[in-house]
Design a protein around this motif. Structure first.
Motif, mmCIF file in Angstrom:
data_model
loop_
_atom_site.group_PDB
_atom_site.id
_atom_site.type_symbol
_atom_site.label_atom_id
_atom_site.label_comp_id
_atom_site.label_asym_id
_atom_site.label_seq_id
_atom_site.Cartn_x
_atom_site.Cartn_y
_atom_site.Cartn_z
ATOM 1 N N ILE A 55 0.853 -1.183 0.000
ATOM 2 C CA ILE A 55 0.000 0.000 0.000
ATOM 3 C C ILE A 55 0.894 1.241 0.000
ATOM 4 N N VAL A 56 0.759 2.066 -1.046
ATOM 5 C CA VAL A 56 1.588 3.274 -1.152
ATOM 6 C C VAL A 56 0.766 4.555 -1.053
ATOM 7 N N ALA A 57 -0.539 4.436 -1.070
ATOM 8 C CA ALA A 57 -1.405 5.595 -0.837
ATOM 9 C C ALA A 57 -2.723 5.097 -0.273
ATOM 10 N N THR A 58 -3.201 5.766 0.757
ATOM 11 C CA THR A 58 -4.469 5.383 1.385
ATOM 12 C C THR A 58 -5.046 6.616 2.077
ATOM 13 N N ASP A 59 -6.237 6.481 2.603
ATOM 14 C CA ASP A 59 -6.820 7.555 3.397
ATOM 15 C C ASP A 59 -7.422 6.955 4.661
ATOM 16 N N GLU A 60 -7.924 7.816 5.531
ATOM 17 C CA GLU A 60 -8.434 7.342 6.822
ATOM 18 C C GLU A 60 -9.610 6.388 6.641
ATOM 19 N N GLU A 61 -10.460 6.684 5.659
ATOM 20 C CA GLU A 61 -11.609 5.817 5.411
ATOM 21 C C GLU A 61 -11.174 4.403 5.054
ATOM 22 N N ALA A 62 -10.197 4.282 4.141
ATOM 23 C CA ALA A 62 -9.722 2.964 3.722
ATOM 24 C C ALA A 62 -9.009 2.255 4.858
ATOM 25 N N SER A 63 -8.170 2.984 5.579
ATOM 26 C CA SER A 63 -7.417 2.366 6.672
ATOM 27 C C SER A 63 -8.335 1.843 7.763
ATOM 28 N N THR A 64 -9.383 2.618 8.061
ATOM 29 C CA THR A 64 -10.341 2.197 9.089
ATOM 30 C C THR A 64 -11.157 1.006 8.607
ATOM 31 N N ARG A 65 -11.585 1.062 7.366
ATOM 32 C CA ARG A 65 -12.425 -0.002 6.817
ATOM 33 C C ARG A 65 -11.703 -1.345 6.806
ATOM 34 N N HIS A 66 -10.424 -1.333 6.420
ATOM 35 C CA HIS A 66 -9.696 -2.584 6.219
ATOM 36 C C HIS A 66 -8.715 -2.914 7.343
ATOM 37 N N GLY A 67 -8.491 -1.977 8.263
ATOM 38 C CA GLY A 67 -7.525 -2.224 9.327
ATOM 39 C C GLY A 67 -6.103 -2.308 8.806
ATOM 40 N N LEU A 68 -5.799 -1.496 7.799
ATOM 41 C CA LEU A 68 -4.485 -1.528 7.155
ATOM 42 C C LEU A 68 -3.856 -0.143 7.176
ATOM 43 N N ALA A 69 -2.533 -0.108 7.005
ATOM 44 C CA ALA A 69 -1.811 1.156 7.051
ATOM 45 C C ALA A 69 -0.882 1.279 5.855
ATOM 46 N N LEU A 70 -0.441 2.475 5.602
ATOM 47 C CA LEU A 70 0.539 2.736 4.557
ATOM 48 C C LEU A 70 1.763 1.853 4.791
ATOM 49 N N GLY A 71 2.226 1.200 3.725
ATOM 50 C CA GLY A 71 3.394 0.332 3.821
ATOM 51 C C GLY A 71 3.075 -1.126 4.067
ATOM 52 N N ASP A 72 1.827 -1.434 4.435
ATOM 53 C CA ASP A 72 1.461 -2.841 4.629
ATOM 54 C C ASP A 72 1.504 -3.588 3.298
ATOM 55 N N ARG A 73 1.867 -4.860 3.380
ATOM 56 C CA ARG A 73 1.778 -5.741 2.202
ATOM 57 C C ARG A 73 0.454 -6.481 2.266
ATOM 58 N N ILE A 74 -0.253 -6.514 1.137
ATOM 59 C CA ILE A 74 -1.555 -7.168 1.103
ATOM 60 C C ILE A 74 -1.674 -8.084 -0.109
ATOM 61 N N ALA A 75 -2.417 -9.151 0.086
ATOM 62 C CA ALA A 75 -2.961 -9.935 -1.018
ATOM 63 C C ALA A 75 -4.434 -9.556 -1.113
ATOM 64 N N VAL A 76 -4.976 -9.572 -2.320
ATOM 65 C CA VAL A 76 -6.336 -9.071 -2.534
ATOM 66 C C VAL A 76 -7.177 -10.145 -3.202
ATOM 67 N N GLU A 77 -8.362 -10.389 -2.630
ATOM 68 C CA GLU A 77 -9.275 -11.347 -3.257
ATOM 69 C C GLU A 77 -9.626 -10.861 -4.659
ATOM 70 N N GLN A 78 -9.797 -11.821 -5.576
ATOM 71 C CA GLN A 78 -9.979 -11.477 -6.983
ATOM 72 C C GLN A 78 -11.348 -10.857 -7.272
ATOM 73 N N ILE A 79 -12.361 -11.208 -6.503
ATOM 74 C CA ILE A 79 -13.701 -10.673 -6.696
ATOM 75 C C ILE A 79 -13.798 -9.287 -6.046
ATOM 76 N N VAL A 80 -14.522 -8.383 -6.705
ATOM 77 C CA VAL A 80 -14.806 -7.069 -6.118
ATOM 78 C C VAL A 80 -16.319 -7.013 -5.923
ATOM 79 N N PRO A 81 -16.809 -7.450 -4.768
ATOM 80 C CA PRO A 81 -18.260 -7.584 -4.579
ATOM 81 C C PRO A 81 -18.980 -6.243 -4.610
ATOM 82 N N CYS A 82 -20.240 -6.281 -5.072
ATOM 83 C CA CYS A 82 -21.045 -5.050 -5.079
ATOM 84 C C CYS A 82 -21.616 -4.758 -3.703
ATOM 85 N N TRP A 83 -21.786 -5.802 -2.868
ATOM 86 C CA TRP A 83 -22.351 -5.732 -1.522
ATOM 87 C C TRP A 83 -23.828 -5.319 -1.511
ATOM 88 N N GLU A 84 -24.468 -5.316 -2.684
ATOM 89 C CA GLU A 84 -25.865 -4.886 -2.768
ATOM 90 C C GLU A 84 -26.789 -5.915 -3.402
#
Length: 364
Positions: free
Chosen positions: A81-110
């Motif tokens: 992660i090289v750029a984020t904001d407070e909303e994203a960090s709070t939502r995912h519990g992640l911080a700038l510099g963290d290494r992440i793997a990402v699920e391939q699906i991007v759910p609509c949640w609706e």
């Protein structure tokens, strides 16, 4: 904070067999989004089938086109992660510099499926590298607010960390199989998904795990991932051998991970009555079997499996444990400029590869 470039190299899909390396703008994250510097992306057999124009992706008389042009392919994703904001960090519990793997699906949640908890079957079915969201065959990519990232140790080589995606898929196939301690489990295919299914089945500790493949070196790798016995299907009658080791009854569970039509009928024939067949593969062509065996002869449970829902933490834990022979599984790494060679190697059945990866930051 490191200043980010304004342009990057990325593979862009222009249609079947028309993927091009281009210089494009580094994407700008919106509110709740994160920007990832891609470290590695695995090349999946489904990437190759999409590249070659399979109907599942580009449509035919039975289905509309699903894949899109204008996106970057690649859904086996790991990066920083090289750029984020407070909303994203709070939502995912992640911080700038963290290494992440990402699920391939991007759910609509609706949609209906997301609301019932089955996010991996999301109706719109947006997916990195195929539809509406560019994937990781690029130096940078957006991780949108509705995506599902998972933190991964920085101690893992990037190509090993990116294996979290196929391993989670394998684990989901194993979960679908409802394996018990007394089961004889047969897994067809010792490629990335099959090896992951062997490793996942090993965690369930059934009576016996048998791996099938046509390549002896892959069968040796299957043993290292947890197979008790291996059978080279070119050297004898695999169906009869399974029956011989089960007092003539047949296996309890069969997980199909080859993508070859012959492996489907093979599984139906080697299962016992009331056995469980799990299909994970994406097929290039339609498959025909004798359905009377499924119904009247054996009353089989035939189960599909799609993606790797709820299996990512377990898959990442196993990778971080060092228990799997990842150096032998992740056989080939390419730079982004050599993406075509990576695709071609995945398609070369005699090429000796298991998991092929692209490292957009270079082989460092």
């Amino acid at each position: 904070m490191t200043t980010l470039p304004t342009q990057m190299q990325a593979v862009v899909v222009h249609g079947p067999e028309d993927y091009r390396l281009e210089t494009i703008e580094v994407p700008t994250p919106g509110p709740g989004d994160m920007l990832m510097r891609v470290e590695a992306v695995g090349v999946c057999a489904s990437d190759l089938k999409c590249y070659h124009g399979a109907a599942k992706f580009w449509g035919d008389e039975n289905r509309p086109s699903w894949a899109q042009t204008g996106v970057s392919p690649g859904h086996e994703i790991v990066g920083e992660i090289v750029a984020t904001d407070e909303e994203a960090s709070t939502r995912h519990g992640l911080a700038l510099g963290d290494r992440i793997a990402v699920e391939q699906i991007v759910p609509c949640w609706e949609c209906r499926y997301c609301k019932m908890g089955a996010y991996w079957m999301c109706g719109p079915h947006d997916m990195f590298g195929f539809r509406n969201f560019s994937g990781a065959m690029a130096e940078y990519m957006i991780v949108p607010a509705r995506a599902l990232p998972h933190k991964v140790s920085k101690d893992l080589p990037p190509q090993h960390a990116a294996f979290a995606e196929p391993l989670s898929c394998s684990f989901h196939a194993v979960e679908r199989a409802q394996i018990t301690f007394n089961d004889v489990v047969v897994i067809a295919g010792a490629g990335p998904i099959g090896l992951g299914a062997i490793a996942g089945a090993r965690q369930k500790n059934p009576l016996k795990i048998v791996a099938l493949d046509a390549v002896d070196s892959k069968l040796e790798l299957a043993k290292k991932c947890g197979a008790d016995e291996v059978i080279n299907i070119t050297a004898g009658d695999a169906v009869q051998q399974i029956k011989d080791m089960t007092d003539g009854y047949g296996a309890d569970v069969y997980i199909e991970a080859t993508g070859h039509p012959s492996a489907v009928s093979q599984g139906i024939n080697l299962l016992r009555k009331l056995g469980r067949f799990v299909e994970y593969s994406v097929f290039k062509d339609n498959v025909t079997v004798d359905w009377s065996i499924i119904s009247d002869d054996k009353e089989l449970d035939v189960l599909g499996a799609h993606l790797g829902p709820h299996c990512w933490p377990a898959a990442i834990k196993l990778l971080e444990s060092g228990a799997l022979p990842m150096d032998e599984i992740c056989t080939h790494q390419f730079e982004l400029a050599d993406f075509q060679a990576a695709l071609d190697l995945v398609g070369d059945s005699a090429g000796g590869s298991v998991k092929v990866s692209i490292l957009p930051g270079g082989n460092k």
